[in-house]
Design a protein around this motif. Structure first.
Motif, PDB file in Angstrom:
ATOM      1  N   CYS A 298     -29.757   7.236   5.503  1.00 27.33           N
ATOM      2  CA  CYS A 298     -30.069   8.672   5.466  1.00 27.33           C
ATOM      3  C   CYS A 298     -30.757   9.163   6.740  1.00 27.33           C
ATOM      4  N   SER A 299     -31.514   8.276   7.409  1.00 26.39           N
ATOM      5  CA  SER A 299     -32.173   8.695   8.640  1.00 26.39           C
ATOM      6  C   SER A 299     -31.257   8.519   9.844  1.00 26.39           C
ATOM      7  N   GLN A 300     -30.183   7.756   9.659  1.00 23.70           N
ATOM      8  CA  GLN A 300     -29.320   7.424  10.800  1.00 23.70           C
ATOM      9  C   GLN A 300     -28.116   8.346  10.912  1.00 23.70           C
ATOM     10  N   LYS A 301     -27.627   8.800   9.782  1.00 19.26           N
ATOM     11  CA  LYS A 301     -26.352   9.501   9.803  1.00 19.26           C
ATOM     12  C   LYS A 301     -26.430  10.752   8.930  1.00 19.26           C
ATOM     13  N   LYS A 302     -25.915  11.838   9.476  1.00 18.61           N
ATOM     14  CA  LYS A 302     -25.869  13.075   8.693  1.00 18.61           C
ATOM     15  C   LYS A 302     -24.782  12.920   7.629  1.00 18.61           C
ATOM     16  N   PRO A 303     -25.092  13.150   6.375  1.00 20.56           N
ATOM     17  CA  PRO A 303     -24.047  12.972   5.363  1.00 20.56           C
ATOM     18  C   PRO A 303     -22.958  14.038   5.524  1.00 20.56           C
ATOM     19  N   ALA A 304     -21.711  13.626   5.358  1.00 19.69           N
ATOM     20  CA  ALA A 304     -20.595  14.569   5.496  1.00 19.69           C
ATOM     21  C   ALA A 304     -20.536  15.501   4.289  1.00 19.69           C
ATOM     22  N   TRP A 305     -19.929  16.640   4.499  1.00 17.80           N
ATOM     23  CA  TRP A 305     -19.711  17.627   3.428  1.00 17.80           C
ATOM     24  C   TRP A 305     -18.413  17.246   2.748  1.00 17.80           C
ATOM     25  N   GLN A 306     -18.503  16.741   1.524  1.00 19.45           N
ATOM     26  CA  GLN A 306     -17.312  16.184   0.873  1.00 19.45           C
ATOM     27  C   GLN A 306     -17.086  16.778  -0.504  1.00 19.45           C
ATOM     28  N   GLU A 307     -15.814  16.911  -0.849  1.00 19.40           N
ATOM     29  CA  GLU A 307     -15.471  17.349  -2.206  1.00 19.40           C
ATOM     30  C   GLU A 307     -15.383  16.091  -3.061  1.00 19.40           C
ATOM     31  N   VAL A 308     -16.453  15.814  -3.813  1.00 18.38           N
ATOM     32  CA  VAL A 308     -16.490  14.547  -4.551  1.00 18.38           C
ATOM     33  C   VAL A 308     -15.869  14.672  -5.942  1.00 18.38           C
ATOM     34  N   ASP A 309     -15.698  15.907  -6.377  1.00 21.36           N
ATOM     35  CA  ASP A 309     -15.079  16.168  -7.659  1.00 21.36           C
ATOM     36  C   ASP A 309     -14.337  17.481  -7.475  1.00 21.36           C
ATOM     37  N   ASP A 310     -13.483  17.883  -8.412  1.00 16.85           N
ATOM     38  CA  ASP A 310     -12.750  19.136  -8.223  1.00 16.85           C
ATOM     39  C   ASP A 310     -13.709  20.292  -7.970  1.00 16.85           C
ATOM     40  N   ASN A 311     -13.546  20.947  -6.827  1.00 17.38           N
ATOM     41  CA  ASN A 311     -14.381  22.100  -6.490  1.00 17.38           C
ATOM     42  C   ASN A 311     -15.878  21.803  -6.502  1.00 17.38           C
ATOM     43  N   HIS A 312     -16.235  20.568  -6.352  1.00 18.65           N
ATOM     44  CA  HIS A 312     -17.650  20.208  -6.328  1.00 18.65           C
ATOM     45  C   HIS A 312     -17.947  19.495  -5.002  1.00 18.65           C
ATOM     46  N   PHE A 313     -18.653  20.212  -4.131  1.00 19.06           N
ATOM     47  CA  PHE A 313     -18.948  19.687  -2.799  1.00 19.06           C
ATOM     48  C   PHE A 313     -20.397  19.245  -2.739  1.00 19.06           C
ATOM     49  N   VAL A 314     -20.641  18.167  -2.017  1.00 21.00           N
ATOM     50  CA  VAL A 314     -22.017  17.724  -1.835  1.00 21.00           C
ATOM     51  C   VAL A 314     -22.138  17.000  -0.492  1.00 21.00           C
ATOM     52  N   ALA A 315     -23.307  17.126   0.130  1.00 16.50           N
ATOM     53  CA  ALA A 315     -23.581  16.364   1.352  1.00 16.50           C
ATOM     54  C   ALA A 315     -24.714  15.411   1.041  1.00 16.50           C
ATOM     55  N   CYS A 316     -24.362  14.195   0.625  1.00 19.47           N
ATOM     56  CA  CYS A 316     -25.382  13.220   0.243  1.00 19.47           C
ATOM     57  C   CYS A 316     -24.778  11.825   0.304  1.00 19.47           C
ATOM     58  N   HIS A 317     -25.480  10.915   0.968  1.00 18.58           N
ATOM     59  CA  HIS A 317     -24.953   9.555   1.128  1.00 18.58           C
ATOM     60  C   HIS A 317     -24.774   8.816  -0.195  1.00 18.58           C
ATOM     61  N   LEU A 318     -25.543   9.175  -1.196  1.00 17.66           N
ATOM     62  CA  LEU A 318     -25.424   8.491  -2.489  1.00 17.66           C
ATOM     63  C   LEU A 318     -23.995   8.575  -3.028  1.00 17.66           C
ATOM     64  N   TYR A 319     -23.410   9.732  -2.870  1.00 13.22           N
ATOM     65  CA  TYR A 319     -22.076   9.926  -3.460  1.00 13.22           C
ATOM     66  C   TYR A 319     -20.973   9.449  -2.539  1.00 13.22           C
ATOM     67  N   LEU A 320     -21.201   9.530  -1.254  1.00 12.22           N
ATOM     68  CA  LEU A 320     -20.167   9.068  -0.337  1.00 12.22           C
ATOM     69  C   LEU A 320     -19.986   7.564  -0.481  1.00 12.22           C
ATOM     70  N   GLU A 321     -21.102   6.858  -0.659  1.00 12.96           N
ATOM     71  CA  GLU A 321     -21.013   5.411  -0.860  1.00 12.96           C
ATOM     72  C   GLU A 321     -20.231   5.127  -2.145  1.00 12.96           C
ATOM     73  N   ASP A 322     -20.589   5.848  -3.178  1.00 14.48           N
ATOM     74  CA  ASP A 322     -19.883   5.711  -4.459  1.00 14.48           C
ATOM     75  C   ASP A 322     -18.384   5.888  -4.296  1.00 14.48           C
ATOM     76  N   ARG A 323     -18.041   6.918  -3.534  1.00 18.43           N
ATOM     77  CA  ARG A 323     -16.649   7.303  -3.423  1.00 18.43           C
ATOM     78  C   ARG A 323     -15.829   6.236  -2.707  1.00 18.43           C
ATOM     79  N   LYS A 324     -16.450   5.685  -1.674  1.00 13.03           N
ATOM     80  CA  LYS A 324     -15.742   4.654  -0.910  1.00 13.03           C
ATOM     81  C   LYS A 324     -15.388   3.479  -1.818  1.00 13.03           C
ATOM     82  N   GLN A 325     -16.310   3.214  -2.730  1.00 13.60           N
ATOM     83  CA  GLN A 325     -16.052   2.085  -3.636  1.00 13.60           C
ATOM     84  C   GLN A 325     -15.244   2.532  -4.847  1.00 13.60           C
ATOM     85  N   LYS A 326     -14.708   3.726  -4.748  1.00 14.63           N
ATOM     86  CA  LYS A 326     -13.897   4.301  -5.823  1.00 14.63           C
ATOM     87  C   LYS A 326     -14.630   4.262  -7.162  1.00 14.63           C
TER      88      LYS A 326
END
Ligand SMILES: Nc1ncnc2c1ncn2[C@@H]1O[C@H](COP(=O)(O)OP(=O)(O)OP(=O)(O)O)[C@@H](O)[C@H]1O
Ligand SMILES: [Mg+2]
Length: 336
Positions: A298-326
């Protein structure tokens, strides 16, 4: 067929140069769309950049980077005449109607001024008729036209502000904390009036507020801001039922629940630490210094703005990590 979106804010950046190479990052890479006829709520605590976004959309501020597209037109690439025409279609309502209404003008003058600037009516009689009509539309009456703003209550003054905003028959209104200065009992009345006007006139609203309590009732979708960044955006229901960003969860947990048993039992997220300065924002994720779930990344990288669910956008590393692991996209903590 008209575009679904009346407004597109694309990677908008607004920085203020304060001198001595000090730059205040009021708005950073904010992207969202407002659909025709909807109410889009923009929420976040004081100083997070809400009004700056509003003023930049209106073309009152130049942008630093990015684009504001209103009904297909790039607001910051219009010439003066084109901007004058565009202004007719976008209006603002402010938090403090008293400060935004000239105390020496009568209500009639306040409401008719934009009509005169834009030469909307052929003669005074037509113009006056329209002023009377507007007063009635906002729940006042024609006898109020010759009075002065100080003769009215806060709620009535906000109605005058709304009538003025409607004077040019706009299709898009930015309401910048229009109810924050009003008594709770009056707040609901003004919200109801805005809803009713929206239905009658097919208006689109950008509704700015600093807490989430009233916004749900009026907004179709909500964008949550923190320190110049948008951190989450989704439909109001999803935001309340499944808030993903820890900051959204904290904002929601600050709303008191009327039922004392639920209020007692629920988990509250109290944010630690001070709000950082937008002149010197934290590296990586701007929320990390106050986030109960901050990780090394979180201190090293700005979290990307991602659509993690239909029409649900979030910028947070917690969910991006989740998503990568499907994995799923459930909230990290449940607050209720
Ligand atoms: N004209 C300006 N010049 C320099 N800095 C500004 C200017 N306008 C706003 N700012 C700064 O930009 C940041 C965002 O301000 P803004 O008024 O947009 O916040 P806000 O979310 O509307 O807050 P509030 O809830 O208090 O209205 C703040 O740090 C503010 O001090
Ligand atoms: Mg503001």
């Amino acid at each position: 067929m008209k575009d679904e979106n009346i407004l597109e804010v694309q990677q908008l950046k607004k920085h203020f140069h304060l001198g001595k190479n000090r730059i205040l990052q009021a708005v950073n890479n904010v992207t969202f769309q407002v659909r025709r006829g909807e109410t889009f709520g923009l929420v976040g605590e004081s100083g997070c950049g809400k009004s700056t976004i509003g003023r930049t959309i209106m073309g009152l501020y130049d942008r630093t980077e990015g684009n504001v597209i209103f009904d297909g037109q790039n607001v910051h690439e219009r010439n003066e005449k084109e901007m004058f025409m565009l202004r007719q279609r976008m209006q603002m309502i402010f938090q403090d109607p008293y400060a935004s209404l000239n105390p020496r003008s009568t209500v009639r003058e306040v409401i008719s001024e934009p009509m005169e600037v834009h030469k909307l009516y052929k003669n005074k009689k037509e113009q006056n008729e329209r002023v009377f009509e507007l007063l009635e539309e906002v729940g006042l009456n024609r006898d109020h036209a010759n009075r002065y703003p100080h003769e009215f209550s806060g709620g009535q003054r906000q109605r005058i502000g709304i009538a003025r905003a409607l004077a040019l028959n706009p299709d898009f209104i930015i309401a910048d904390e229009p109810i924050s200065a009003l008594d709770v009992s009056v707040q609901a009345q003004v919200v109801n009036l805005l809803k009713q006007l929206q239905e009658e006139k097919g208006l689109t609203f950008l509704f700015i507020a600093h807490d989430l309590s009233m916004v749900k009732q009026i907004s179709d979708r909500i964008g949550v801001m923190y320190l110049g960044n948008m951190v989450e955006l989704t439909e109001s229901d999803s935001l309340y039922e499944k808030p993903l960003h820890p900051y959204t969860q904290a904002l929601l947990s600050a709303i008191p629940i009327p039922d004392p048993d639920i209020e007692e039992a629920r988990e509250r997220i109290i944010l630690q630490g001070e709000l950082p300065s937008p002149i010197n924002p934290p590296s990586g994720c701007v929320f990390r210094t106050r986030c109960p779930f901050a990780m090394e990344i979180c201190s090293q990288k700005k979290p990307a703005w991602q659509e993690v669910d239909d029409n649900h956008f979030v910028a947070c590393h917690l969910y991006l990590e989740d998503r990568k692991q499907k994995q799923h996209t459930e909230p990290v903590v449940k607050i209720r």
